[in-house]
Design a protein around this motif. Structure first.
Motif, PDB file in Angstrom:
ATOM      1  N   GLU A   1      47.150  18.594  -0.237  1.00 38.54           N
ATOM      2  CA  GLU A   1      47.246  20.041  -0.413  1.00 38.54           C
ATOM      3  C   GLU A   1      45.903  20.707  -0.149  1.00 38.54           C
ATOM      4  N   ARG A   2      44.833  20.135  -0.667  1.00 37.31           N
ATOM      5  CA  ARG A   2      43.490  20.702  -0.432  1.00 37.31           C
ATOM      6  C   ARG A   2      43.088  20.579   1.039  1.00 37.31           C
ATOM      7  N   THR A   3      43.331  19.416   1.606  1.00 40.98           N
ATOM      8  CA  THR A   3      42.901  19.144   2.979  1.00 40.98           C
ATOM      9  C   THR A   3      43.622  20.019   4.002  1.00 40.98           C
ATOM     10  N   PHE A   4      44.929  20.172   3.828  1.00 38.66           N
ATOM     11  CA  PHE A   4      45.726  20.891   4.828  1.00 38.66           C
ATOM     12  C   PHE A   4      45.964  22.354   4.469  1.00 38.66           C
ATOM     13  N   GLY A   5      45.621  22.753   3.253  1.00 33.09           N
ATOM     14  CA  GLY A   5      45.745  24.151   2.862  1.00 33.09           C
ATOM     15  C   GLY A   5      47.153  24.587   2.520  1.00 33.09           C
ATOM     16  N   PHE A   6      47.752  23.960   1.525  1.00 36.15           N
ATOM     17  CA  PHE A   6      49.084  24.352   1.081  1.00 36.15           C
ATOM     18  C   PHE A   6      49.279  23.917  -0.367  1.00 36.15           C
ATOM     19  N   ARG A   7      50.369  24.375  -0.966  1.00 33.41           N
ATOM     20  CA  ARG A   7      50.779  23.926  -2.306  1.00 33.41           C
ATOM     21  C   ARG A   7      52.277  23.667  -2.291  1.00 33.41           C
ATOM     22  N   LEU A   8      52.675  22.571  -2.889  1.00 33.47           N
ATOM     23  CA  LEU A   8      54.087  22.278  -3.095  1.00 33.47           C
ATOM     24  C   LEU A   8      54.515  22.825  -4.444  1.00 33.47           C
ATOM     25  N   GLY A   9      55.749  23.193  -4.546  1.00 27.74           N
ATOM     26  CA  GLY A   9      56.320  23.664  -5.797  1.00 27.74           C
ATOM     27  C   GLY A   9      57.819  23.746  -5.629  1.00 27.74           C
ATOM     28  N   THR A  10      58.444  24.613  -6.381  1.00 28.80           N
ATOM     29  CA  THR A  10      59.887  24.799  -6.243  1.00 28.80           C
ATOM     30  C   THR A  10      60.191  26.264  -5.977  1.00 28.80           C
TER      31      THR A  10
ATOM     32  N   GLN B   1      64.704  24.086  -5.276  1.00 29.27           N
ATOM     33  CA  GLN B   1      64.435  23.182  -4.157  1.00 29.27           C
ATOM     34  C   GLN B   1      62.933  22.990  -4.031  1.00 29.27           C
ATOM     35  N   GLY B   2      62.492  21.767  -3.793  1.00 30.45           N
ATOM     36  CA  GLY B   2      61.083  21.517  -3.518  1.00 30.45           C
ATOM     37  C   GLY B   2      60.705  22.151  -2.193  1.00 30.45           C
ATOM     38  N   ALA B   3      59.570  22.841  -2.164  1.00 28.08           N
ATOM     39  CA  ALA B   3      59.173  23.570  -0.963  1.00 28.08           C
ATOM     40  C   ALA B   3      57.670  23.799  -0.945  1.00 28.08           C
ATOM     41  N   ILE B   4      57.203  24.258   0.168  1.00 34.56           N
ATOM     42  CA  ILE B   4      55.821  24.717   0.295  1.00 34.56           C
ATOM     43  C   ILE B   4      55.808  26.139  -0.247  1.00 34.56           C
ATOM     44  N   VAL B   5      55.038  26.365  -1.301  1.00 29.72           N
ATOM     45  CA  VAL B   5      55.074  27.666  -1.960  1.00 29.72           C
ATOM     46  C   VAL B   5      53.865  28.540  -1.622  1.00 29.72           C
ATOM     47  N   TRP B   6      52.842  27.952  -1.016  1.00 29.11           N
ATOM     48  CA  TRP B   6      51.649  28.708  -0.653  1.00 29.11           C
ATOM     49  C   TRP B   6      50.991  28.029   0.534  1.00 29.11           C
ATOM     50  N   VAL B   7      50.478  28.842   1.461  1.00 30.26           N
ATOM     51  CA  VAL B   7      49.766  28.343   2.637  1.00 30.26           C
ATOM     52  C   VAL B   7      48.443  29.096   2.731  1.00 30.26           C
ATOM     53  N   ALA B   8      47.345  28.357   2.814  1.00 31.86           N
ATOM     54  CA  ALA B   8      46.013  28.964   2.891  1.00 31.86           C
ATOM     55  C   ALA B   8      45.802  29.610   4.255  1.00 31.86           C
ATOM     56  N   PRO B   9      45.411  30.883   4.275  1.00 31.95           N
ATOM     57  CA  PRO B   9      45.112  31.531   5.550  1.00 31.95           C
ATOM     58  C   PRO B   9      44.024  30.744   6.290  1.00 31.95           C
ATOM     59  N   GLY B  10      44.275  30.452   7.549  1.00 32.16           N
ATOM     60  CA  GLY B  10      43.304  29.739   8.378  1.00 32.16           C
ATOM     61  C   GLY B  10      43.311  28.234   8.200  1.00 32.16           C
TER      62      GLY B  10
ATOM     63  N   VAL C   1      53.300  26.824   9.542  1.00 38.33           N
ATOM     64  CA  VAL C   1      54.021  26.589   8.293  1.00 38.33           C
ATOM     65  C   VAL C   1      53.935  27.852   7.449  1.00 38.33           C
ATOM     66  N   ARG C   2      55.038  28.213   6.783  1.00 36.87           N
ATOM     67  CA  ARG C   2      55.101  29.428   5.966  1.00 36.87           C
ATOM     68  C   ARG C   2      55.490  29.077   4.540  1.00 36.87           C
ATOM     69  N   ALA C   3      55.071  29.913   3.606  1.00 37.54           N
ATOM     70  CA  ALA C   3      55.540  29.776   2.231  1.00 37.54           C
ATOM     71  C   ALA C   3      57.062  29.883   2.247  1.00 37.54           C
ATOM     72  N   GLY C   4      57.714  29.033   1.488  1.00 42.90           N
ATOM     73  CA  GLY C   4      59.171  28.998   1.467  1.00 42.90           C
ATOM     74  C   GLY C   4      59.766  27.973   2.409  1.00 42.90           C
ATOM     75  N   ASP C   5      58.922  27.293   3.189  1.00 42.32           N
ATOM     76  CA  ASP C   5      59.415  26.241   4.072  1.00 42.32           C
ATOM     77  C   ASP C   5      59.754  25.002   3.250  1.00 42.32           C
ATOM     78  N   VAL C   6      60.948  24.480   3.466  1.00 36.11           N
ATOM     79  CA  VAL C   6      61.408  23.260   2.810  1.00 36.11           C
ATOM     80  C   VAL C   6      61.342  22.135   3.838  1.00 36.11           C
TER      81      VAL C   6
ATOM     82  N   VAL D   1      63.494  29.097   3.196  1.00 38.41           N
ATOM     83  CA  VAL D   1      64.557  29.556   2.289  1.00 38.41           C
ATOM     84  C   VAL D   1      64.924  31.018   2.529  1.00 38.41           C
ATOM     85  N   GLU D   2      63.968  31.852   2.902  1.00 30.34           N
ATOM     86  CA  GLU D   2      64.283  33.258   3.178  1.00 30.34           C
ATOM     87  C   GLU D   2      65.136  33.379   4.437  1.00 30.34           C
ATOM     88  N   ASP D   3      64.818  32.592   5.456  1.00 28.14           N
ATOM     89  CA  ASP D   3      65.633  32.592   6.666  1.00 28.14           C
ATOM     90  C   ASP D   3      67.051  32.139   6.340  1.00 28.14           C
TER      91      ASP D   3
END
Length: 101
Positions: free
Chosen positions: A12-21, A30-39, A47-52, A82-84
């Motif tokens: 998560e630190r290396t690639f710039g994201f957070r997993l959550g539900t 559903q388990g998903a990527i809940v945050w993506v670090a800009p840049g 990758v976007r927040a909400g991507d499963v 999930v939004e799509d």
């Protein structure tokens, strides 16, 4: 289990994201990527927040892909946002992630 507890926080630190539900449907988490670090690497790959992630063996496969990318290779992810999906779209996206572009 090992991956989620010990390896995933570093990925998560290396690639710039957070997993959550996320709530994929009313009452269904559903388990998903809940945050993506800009840049970050995930953001650069699209990758976007909400991507499963839709991986054959779930978290284990995700860890394997990220391990390969952390060593200079490429992670190949298939995701559905999930939004799509809530808007009636079933557009799974194939994404390639590299630490350095």
């Amino acid at each position: 289990m090992w991956c989620g507890e010990f390896e995933m926080p570093e990925y998560e630190r290396t690639f710039g994201f957070r997993l959550g539900t996320v709530e994929a449907q009313p009452g269904y988490q559903q388990g998903a990527i809940v945050w993506v670090a800009p840049g970050g690497a995930f953001a650069r790959a699209g990758v976007r927040a909400g991507d499963v992630p839709h991986m054959h063996h779930g978290l284990g496969d995700l860890c394997g892909e990220l391990a390969a990318a952390a060593e200079g290779g490429e992670a190949r992810l298939r995701v559905l946002n999930v939004e799509d999906a809530a808007d009636g779209q079933d557009d799974r996206r194939d994404i390639s992630v590299r630490l350095k572009q």
